[in-house]
Design a protein around this motif. Structure first.
Motif, PDB file in Angstrom:
ATOM      1  N   ASP A  46      57.557 -19.967  85.818  1.00 40.14           N
ATOM      2  CA  ASP A  46      57.620 -18.559  85.462  1.00 40.14           C
ATOM      3  C   ASP A  46      57.983 -17.652  86.625  1.00 40.14           C
ATOM      4  OD1 ASP A  46      54.020 -17.871  85.491  1.00 40.14           O
ATOM      5  OD2 ASP A  46      55.342 -18.871  86.915  1.00 40.14           O
ATOM      6  N   GLN A  47      58.204 -18.205  87.837  1.00 40.42           N
ATOM      7  CA  GLN A  47      58.625 -17.384  88.959  1.00 40.42           C
ATOM      8  C   GLN A  47      59.231 -18.271  90.047  1.00 40.42           C
ATOM      9  OE1 GLN A  47      55.205 -15.377  90.470  1.00 40.42           O
ATOM     10  NE2 GLN A  47      54.169 -17.208  91.119  1.00 40.42           N
ATOM     11  N   CYS A  48      60.076 -17.675  90.864  1.00 39.96           N
ATOM     12  CA  CYS A  48      60.704 -18.417  91.952  1.00 39.96           C
ATOM     13  C   CYS A  48      61.341 -17.431  92.919  1.00 39.96           C
ATOM     14  CB  CYS A  48      61.761 -19.399  91.415  1.00 39.96           C
ATOM     15  SG  CYS A  48      63.168 -18.586  90.602  1.00 39.96           S
ATOM     16  N   SER A  93      84.807  -3.029 102.687  1.00 42.17           N
ATOM     17  CA  SER A  93      84.587  -2.906 101.252  1.00 42.17           C
ATOM     18  C   SER A  93      84.744  -4.273 100.577  1.00 42.17           C
ATOM     19  CB  SER A  93      85.573  -1.905 100.652  1.00 42.17           C
ATOM     20  OG  SER A  93      85.365  -1.766  99.273  1.00 42.17           O
ATOM     21  N   GLY A  94      83.810  -4.624  99.746  1.00 37.94           N
ATOM     22  CA  GLY A  94      83.835  -5.907  99.048  1.00 37.94           C
ATOM     23  C   GLY A  94      83.137  -7.027  99.790  1.00 37.94           C
ATOM     24  N   ARG A  95      82.686  -6.769 101.039  1.00 31.50           N
ATOM     25  CA  ARG A  95      81.980  -7.797 101.816  1.00 31.50           C
ATOM     26  C   ARG A  95      80.693  -8.170 101.089  1.00 31.50           C
ATOM     27  NH1 ARG A  95      78.890 -10.719 104.877  1.00 31.50           N
ATOM     28  NH2 ARG A  95      79.435 -11.076 107.054  1.00 31.50           N
ATOM     29  N   GLU A  96      80.478  -9.463 100.856  1.00 30.26           N
ATOM     30  CA  GLU A  96      79.345  -9.923 100.075  1.00 30.26           C
ATOM     31  C   GLU A  96      78.109 -10.106 100.937  1.00 30.26           C
ATOM     32  OE1 GLU A  96      81.243 -13.297  98.402  1.00 30.26           O
ATOM     33  OE2 GLU A  96      81.685 -12.311  96.505  1.00 30.26           O
ATOM     34  N   VAL A  97      76.965  -9.738 100.367  1.00 27.24           N
ATOM     35  CA  VAL A  97      75.679  -9.864 101.037  1.00 27.24           C
ATOM     36  C   VAL A  97      74.728 -10.564 100.078  1.00 27.24           C
ATOM     37  CG1 VAL A  97      73.734  -8.627 102.056  1.00 27.24           C
ATOM     38  CG2 VAL A  97      76.061  -7.771 102.376  1.00 27.24           C
ATOM     39  N   LEU A  98      73.983 -11.531 100.575  1.00 28.77           N
ATOM     40  CA  LEU A  98      72.992 -12.237  99.764  1.00 28.77           C
ATOM     41  C   LEU A  98      71.651 -11.518  99.864  1.00 28.77           C
ATOM     42  CD1 LEU A  98      73.980 -15.879 100.672  1.00 28.77           C
ATOM     43  CD2 LEU A  98      73.919 -14.968  98.357  1.00 28.77           C
ATOM     44  N   ILE A  99      71.083 -11.165  98.727  1.00 27.78           N
ATOM     45  CA  ILE A  99      69.808 -10.460  98.667  1.00 27.78           C
ATOM     46  C   ILE A  99      68.736 -11.435  98.179  1.00 27.78           C
ATOM     47  CG2 ILE A  99      68.581  -8.454  97.766  1.00 27.78           C
ATOM     48  CD1 ILE A  99      71.064  -7.696  99.337  1.00 27.78           C
ATOM     49  N   SER A 100      67.722 -11.662  98.995  1.00 28.15           N
ATOM     50  CA  SER A 100      66.618 -12.539  98.597  1.00 28.15           C
ATOM     51  C   SER A 100      65.651 -11.760  97.708  1.00 28.15           C
ATOM     52  CB  SER A 100      65.881 -13.056  99.831  1.00 28.15           C
ATOM     53  OG  SER A 100      64.762 -13.837  99.455  1.00 28.15           O
ATOM     54  N   VAL A 101      65.329 -12.304  96.535  1.00 29.78           N
ATOM     55  CA  VAL A 101      64.453 -11.621  95.584  1.00 29.78           C
ATOM     56  C   VAL A 101      63.435 -12.599  95.014  1.00 29.78           C
ATOM     57  CG1 VAL A 101      66.223  -9.948  94.933  1.00 29.78           C
ATOM     58  CG2 VAL A 101      65.982 -12.054  93.598  1.00 29.78           C
ATOM     59  N   LYS A 102      62.367 -12.034  94.455  1.00 24.24           N
ATOM     60  CA  LYS A 102      61.401 -12.817  93.700  1.00 24.24           C
ATOM     61  C   LYS A 102      61.726 -12.635  92.225  1.00 24.24           C
ATOM     62  CE  LYS A 102      57.125 -13.313  94.906  1.00 24.24           C
ATOM     63  NZ  LYS A 102      55.702 -13.066  95.220  1.00 24.24           N
ATOM     64  N   CYS A 103      61.982 -13.725  91.545  1.00 24.34           N
ATOM     65  CA  CYS A 103      62.365 -13.705  90.128  1.00 24.34           C
ATOM     66  C   CYS A 103      61.146 -14.045  89.280  1.00 24.34           C
ATOM     67  CB  CYS A 103      63.499 -14.708  89.883  1.00 24.34           C
ATOM     68  SG  CYS A 103      64.221 -14.610  88.237  1.00 24.34           S
ATOM     69  N   LEU A 104      60.784 -13.131  88.371  1.00 25.51           N
ATOM     70  CA  LEU A 104      59.583 -13.300  87.563  1.00 25.51           C
ATOM     71  C   LEU A 104      59.939 -13.388  86.087  1.00 25.51           C
ATOM     72  CD1 LEU A 104      57.339 -10.588  89.265  1.00 25.51           C
ATOM     73  CD2 LEU A 104      57.281 -13.031  89.679  1.00 25.51           C
ATOM     74  N   CYS A 105      59.138 -14.144  85.349  1.00 29.92           N
ATOM     75  CA  CYS A 105      59.315 -14.243  83.902  1.00 29.92           C
ATOM     76  C   CYS A 105      58.430 -13.214  83.231  1.00 29.92           C
ATOM     77  CB  CYS A 105      58.946 -15.644  83.423  1.00 29.92           C
ATOM     78  SG  CYS A 105      59.092 -15.846  81.631  1.00 29.92           S
ATOM     79  N   TYR A 106      59.046 -12.226  82.544  1.00 30.38           N
ATOM     80  CA  TYR A 106      58.290 -11.211  81.820  1.00 30.38           C
ATOM     81  C   TYR A 106      58.664 -11.297  80.348  1.00 30.38           C
ATOM     82  CZ  TYR A 106      56.654  -6.655  80.240  1.00 30.38           C
ATOM     83  OH  TYR A 106      56.038  -5.654  79.550  1.00 30.38           O
ATOM     84  N   HIS A 401      48.888 -11.245  94.491  1.00 31.21           N
ATOM     85  CA  HIS A 401      50.010 -11.132  95.422  1.00 31.21           C
ATOM     86  C   HIS A 401      51.237 -11.885  94.922  1.00 31.21           C
ATOM     87  CE1 HIS A 401      48.720  -8.897  99.027  1.00 31.21           C
ATOM     88  NE2 HIS A 401      47.511  -9.224  98.632  1.00 31.21           N
ATOM     89  N   SER A 402      51.042 -12.888  94.069  1.00 33.42           N
ATOM     90  CA  SER A 402      52.204 -13.594  93.533  1.00 33.42           C
ATOM     91  C   SER A 402      53.001 -12.702  92.586  1.00 33.42           C
ATOM     92  CB  SER A 402      51.742 -14.869  92.795  1.00 33.42           C
ATOM     93  OG  SER A 402      51.073 -14.545  91.587  1.00 33.42           O
ATOM     94  N   ARG A 403      52.394 -11.602  92.110  1.00 32.80           N
ATOM     95  CA  ARG A 403      53.092 -10.679  91.221  1.00 32.80           C
ATOM     96  C   ARG A 403      53.602  -9.442  91.949  1.00 32.80           C
ATOM     97  NH1 ARG A 403      50.127  -8.230  87.783  1.00 32.80           N
ATOM     98  NH2 ARG A 403      48.034  -8.773  88.457  1.00 32.80           N
ATOM     99  N   ILE A 404      53.289  -9.328  93.249  1.00 31.78           N
ATOM    100  CA  ILE A 404      53.721  -8.164  94.030  1.00 31.78           C
ATOM    101  C   ILE A 404      55.010  -8.488  94.767  1.00 31.78           C
ATOM    102  CG2 ILE A 404      53.145  -6.676  95.984  1.00 31.78           C
ATOM    103  CD1 ILE A 404      50.234  -6.864  95.159  1.00 31.78           C
ATOM    104  N   ASN A 405      55.978  -7.610  94.643  1.00 32.04           N
ATOM    105  CA  ASN A 405      57.257  -7.800  95.335  1.00 32.04           C
ATOM    106  C   ASN A 405      57.720  -6.440  95.852  1.00 32.04           C
ATOM    107  OD1 ASN A 405      59.740  -8.733  96.232  1.00 32.04           O
ATOM    108  ND2 ASN A 405      60.714  -8.510  94.231  1.00 32.04           N
ATOM    109  N   HIS A 406      57.127  -6.038  96.972  1.00 34.64           N
ATOM    110  CA  HIS A 406      57.462  -4.706  97.487  1.00 34.64           C
ATOM    111  C   HIS A 406      57.307  -4.677  98.993  1.00 34.64           C
ATOM    112  CE1 HIS A 406      57.642  -0.299  97.788  1.00 34.64           C
ATOM    113  NE2 HIS A 406      58.171  -0.338  96.580  1.00 34.64           N
ATOM    114  N   VAL A 407      58.264  -4.026  99.661  1.00 36.98           N
ATOM    115  CA  VAL A 407      58.294  -4.005 101.117  1.00 36.98           C
ATOM    116  C   VAL A 407      57.174  -3.145 101.687  1.00 36.98           C
ATOM    117  CG1 VAL A 407      59.862  -2.019 101.290  1.00 36.98           C
ATOM    118  CG2 VAL A 407      59.876  -3.772 103.083  1.00 36.98           C
ATOM    119  N   LYS A 408      56.570  -2.262 100.898  1.00 39.84           N
ATOM    120  CA  LYS A 408      55.502  -1.390 101.390  1.00 39.84           C
ATOM    121  C   LYS A 408      54.107  -1.976 101.175  1.00 39.84           C
ATOM    122  CE  LYS A 408      58.509   1.427 102.808  1.00 39.84           C
ATOM    123  NZ  LYS A 408      58.860   1.333 104.235  1.00 39.84           N
ATOM    124  N   ILE A 409      54.031  -3.218 100.737  1.00 42.37           N
ATOM    125  CA  ILE A 409      52.756  -3.916 100.590  1.00 42.37           C
ATOM    126  C   ILE A 409      52.690  -5.039 101.622  1.00 42.37           C
ATOM    127  CG2 ILE A 409      51.214  -5.130  99.021  1.00 42.37           C
ATOM    128  CD1 ILE A 409      51.822  -2.321  98.082  1.00 42.37           C
TER     129      ILE A 409
END
Length: 622
Positions: A46-48, A93-106, A401-409
C-alpha cells in the motif's frame, strides 16, 4: 464455455488483487475517467518510495524553483541520478529532473500528495495547473475531483488557498516484485517522444515498458499522458536523447486519440459480456472467489513474516538497565516486535543498536539531553535525535510517520528495541543542525533576523496546514511549542512529532487553560485544531518578543494594547518586540504578526482563525 468463463473470472481476480495498470491514451485536458487515468492499488503493497519525472520550464527553471513546487528540500534534488551539482543552476528548457516521492494507496488509487497555492492569474484553471504546471503528472479530471469547490466556483478559493494535488504514481505488484522490479517511474510524454526513446533513456528493455502498461508496438502514445517505467535499480537517466530535431515516429502522432483496440479493451469487453450473461450468480461467485483469494494471500503473508522475523531477530538489541545520566527504567513486561510492522517498514527505517546510541550520547548524559526523554547524539558522523518511548507506543508513532510526507516535519530515520524484559525503546530522528527554537531564542549567541522569524512562522504554519488538511485522515499535533520546533542549517523550521499519546506538558500548563493536552497526536477535530492554533499563537508571540513560556502571563498582558485605540500603540509594540532586533524590522509587519498572534490565543476557540487563514497572512510576508 464454463471453463472459459472461469478463466476470465480468475484473470479478473488476479488483476484486481495485483493492481493491474493500464495506459490512458486520452490527453491531459480530457475529462474522461478511464483505466490508467489513475493507477489502481488493489495490492498488498500500500506504499512505496518511487520517482516522478519533471521537466524544467519557463516558470520552474532551477532546482530551487522545482523544490518549491514539490515542497521538498532542494538538497534532495542534488542526488547523483539528476547529475546537477548546484541548486542555483539554471536548467535548459525540457531538462528532466527525477523527483523522489512517497507513493501511498488511498481508497483504490495510488497517489503522491502535494499542494499548490491558488494562482494570482485569473485566467488560470485547474486544467492549466494539471497539464502545464504539473506537466500531466495529474490529469485534470483527477484534480477537479480532488478540489470540487475550486472546480465548481473559483470564487470559493482565494489567492494563496492550497489545492490538493494527487500526482500519479504506482508501486510494484507481487508479480513485478518477483521479477526484481523495485520502482515504477511515472514518466509524462512530450512532443516527438515514444516508448523506444524512453527505453533508451532509462536503459530498460522496451518490452518491459509495454508489459507494465499493457500496450504493444502498435499502441499510439500522446503528449501529456503518462506511462510507468519498471526499474530494478535506482533510476539513472541518459540526458543525451534528442527530441527537437527528430520527426515524430510512427508510434507517436500528436493528434486527437483514436479508438484503442489494445488487450486491455479486449479483456474489459470479455468481462462485461461474461457478467451480462451470468448475471447476479456470476457476480456472487466472483466476490466469493476474490474473498477466498485475499484470505489465502493474508495467511501466506503471515506465515512468511513469521519466518522472516525469526531470521531478523538481531533487529532488537539488548540494552543495559543502568544508563549514566538517565533514570533506569525496567519491567518484567514481555515485548514482541510485530512481524507485520517490520515487513511494512524495512524499506525505509534503519536499525540501531543500543551500544551505538550509548556511545553516540556519552551514555545518555545530561549534557546531551535536549528535552523530556530526548537526547542528541552522533552515530557514524551523523547527528541524530533519540526519543525514549514506551514499546507499546512505538508502533503507533512509526505508523503515523509512515503516512507523513512533508519537508516541514522532522523525519523519523530509525528505531532501536531493547531486550525482551524492557518496555522501552528508542526512536531515532534527524537532527536539524541549529537545534530547537527555544534554545535559539534564549541564546545571546544566536541572532535571529526579522525575516528569519517570519520565515520560521510560515514554515511552522505550513507543517500544521499539512497535518490539518492534507493527511488522510486529518491529524492535529497538540504538542506545538518552541521545544518541538527545530531549525535547519539554513534557518528553516521543522516540526517534530515525538509522541502519539501522553500527558499535558509543563510548557502548556504555564500557558494556561485553552489548549489542553499538547503531548497528544490524534485524528483531528474542530476543537483539537483550535488547540494547535492556540499553541501556534504562543510561538508567534515568542518569535516577536524573544520571551519564553515562563513569562507567558506578562507576555499576554503586554499585548492588551492591540485591542485599544490610541497614539501609544506603536510605542508599546516597539517595547514588546525583541530588543535584540533594535529597529531592524518593518513596524507594519510586526503589528500584523502581533495581531495575528492575539487572534490565535483568544480564549474562545471559535474566535481563533483556521490554519488556512493563517497561511494566507504569512504568505504575504515571506
Amino acid at each position: 464455455m464454463m471453463f472459459h468463463l472461469w478463466f476470465l473470472i480468475w484473470e479478473l481476480i488476479i488483476g484486481l488483487s495485483q493492481g493491474e495498470q493500464f495506459y490512458d491514451s486520452e490527453i491531459c485536458t480530457n475529462n474522461l475517467d478511464l483505466p490508467g487515468t489513475r493507477y489502481s492499488c488493489h495490492s498488498i503493497h500500500d506504499q512505496c518510495e518511487t520517482f516522478l519525472v519533471y521537466r524544467a520550464n519557463q516558470k520552474f527553471r532551477s532546482l530551487g524553483n522545482i523544490s518549491t513546487l514539490f515542497n521538498i528540500d532542494p538538497e534532495e534534488l542534488l542526488k547523483s541520478y539528476n547529475n546537477v551539482t548546484s541548486i542555483f543552476r539554471v536548467l535548459e528548457s525540457g531538462r528532466e529532473v527525477l523527483i523522489s516521492v512517497k507513493c501511498l494507496c488511498y481508497r483504490e488509487y495510488y497517489e503522491a500528495n502535494f499542494s499548490y497555492p491558488f494562482p494570482l492569474d485569473d485566467g488560470m484553471t485547474l486544467a492549466n495547473i494539471s497539464c502545464d504546471v504539473f506537466e500531466g503528472l495529474v490529469k485534470s479530471i483527477t484534480l477537479i475531483k480532488a478540489n470540487p469547490l475550486a472546480a465548481n466556483d473559483a470564487s470559493n478559493y482565494q489567492v494563496g488557498s492550497l489545492l490538493h494535488v494527487p500526482l500519479k504514481c504506482a508501486c510494484p505488484d507481487q508479480i513485478s516484485l518477483s521479477k526484481g522490479v523495485k520502482y515504477l517511474i511515472t514518466y509524462p510524454f512530450l512532443e516527438n517522444d515514444d516508448t523506444n526513446k524512453v527505453s533508451t533513456k532509462f536503459k530498460v528493455p522496451v518490452t518491459d515498458i509495454w508489459e507494465a502498461n499493457h500496450i504493444d508496438s502498435s499502441t499510439t502514445v500522446y503528449p501529456t499522458t503518462t506511462i510507468l517505467v519498471p526499474l530494478k535499480t535506482e533510476p539513472s537517466l541518459n540526458f543525451q536523447i534528442p527530441y527537437d530535431s527528430d520527426p515524430p515516429t510512427p508510434g507517436f502522432l500528436p493528434t486527437q486519440p483514436v479508438e484503442n483496440t489494445s488487450n486491455k479493451h479486449k479483456l474489459l469487453v470479455k468481462v462485461y459480456v461474461s457478467v451480462s450473461v451470468l448475471g447476479a450468480i456470476l457476480v456472487l461467485m466472483t466476490l466469493l472467489g476474490y474473498l477466498l483469494y485475499v484470505k489465502a494471500l493474508k495467511k501466506c503473508k503471515e506465515e512468511e513474516n513469521v519466518h522472516s522475523f525469526a531470521r531478523r531477530s538481531s533487529f532488537s538489541t539488548p540494552r543495559n538497565s543502568q544508563v549514566s545520566g538517565a533514570t533506569p527504567k525496567s519491567s518484567t513486561t514481555n515485548s514482541c516486535l510485530s512481524p507485520d510492522l517490520l515487513d511494512s517498514l524495512k524499506y525505509s527505517l534503519c536499525s540501531y543498536s543500543i551500544e551505538e546510541l550509548k556511545k553516540g550520547t556519552n551514555n545518555f548524559s545530561e549534557e546531551n539531553k535536549i528535552g523530556d526523554d530526548v537526547y542528541k547524539g552522533l552515530v557514524e558522523n551523523d547527528e541524530i535525535m533519540i526519543k525514549e518511548t514506551r514499546f507499546d507506543d512505538t508502533r503507533q508513532v512509526i505508523d503515523l510517520h509512515s503516512r507523513i510526507n512533508h519537508v516541514k516535519i522532522v523525519k523519523l530515520e530509525g528505531v532501536c528495541y531493547c531486550d525482551d524484559d524492557s518496555p522501552w525503546s528508542y526512536l531515532i530522528f534527524e537532527f536539524p543542525p541549529n537545534g530547537c527554537l527555544r534554545d535559539c531564542l534564549s541564546s545571546p549567541a544566536v541572532y535571529l533576523r526579522w525575516n528569519r522569524r517570519t520565515q520560521i512562522a510560515f514554515d511552522i504554519a505550513t507543517g500544521l496546514h499539512y497535518l490539518h488538511y492534507c493527511m488522510v485522515p486529518p491529524c492535529t499535533h497538540l504538542s506545538v511549542n518552541s521545544k518541538t520546533i527545530f531549525l535547519t542549517r539554513s534557518w528553516r523550521a521543522k516540526l517534530a512529532v515525538f509522541d502519539t499519546l501522553g500527558t499535558a506538558s509543563k510548557d502548556h500548563e504555564s500557558v494556561g487553560a485553552g489548549a489542553g493536552g499538547w503531548d497528544h497526536f490524534i485524528h483531528g477535530s474542530a476543537v483539537s485544531e483550535k488547540e494547535d492554533i492556540f499553541a501556534f499563537g504562543v510561538v508567534l508571540l515568542q518569535l516577536i518578543s524573544g520571551r519564553e513560556n515562563e513569562e507567558w502571563t506578562s507576555m499576554r498582558e503586554s499585548i492588551t494594547f492591540l485591542g485599544v485605540e490610541g497614539v501609544g500603540c506603536f510605542d508599546q509594540l516597539r517595547n514588546f518586540v525583541d530588543q535584540s532586533l533594535k529597529e531592524d524590522y518593518p513596524l507594519a509587519e510586526a503589528l500584523c504578526l502581533a495581531v495575528l498572534a492575539k487572534a490565535c490565543v483568544e480564549d474562545e476557540a471559535l474566535h481563533r482563525p483556521s490554519m488556512d487563514d493563517i497561511l494566507k497572512v504569512l504568505a504575504r510576508m515571506v
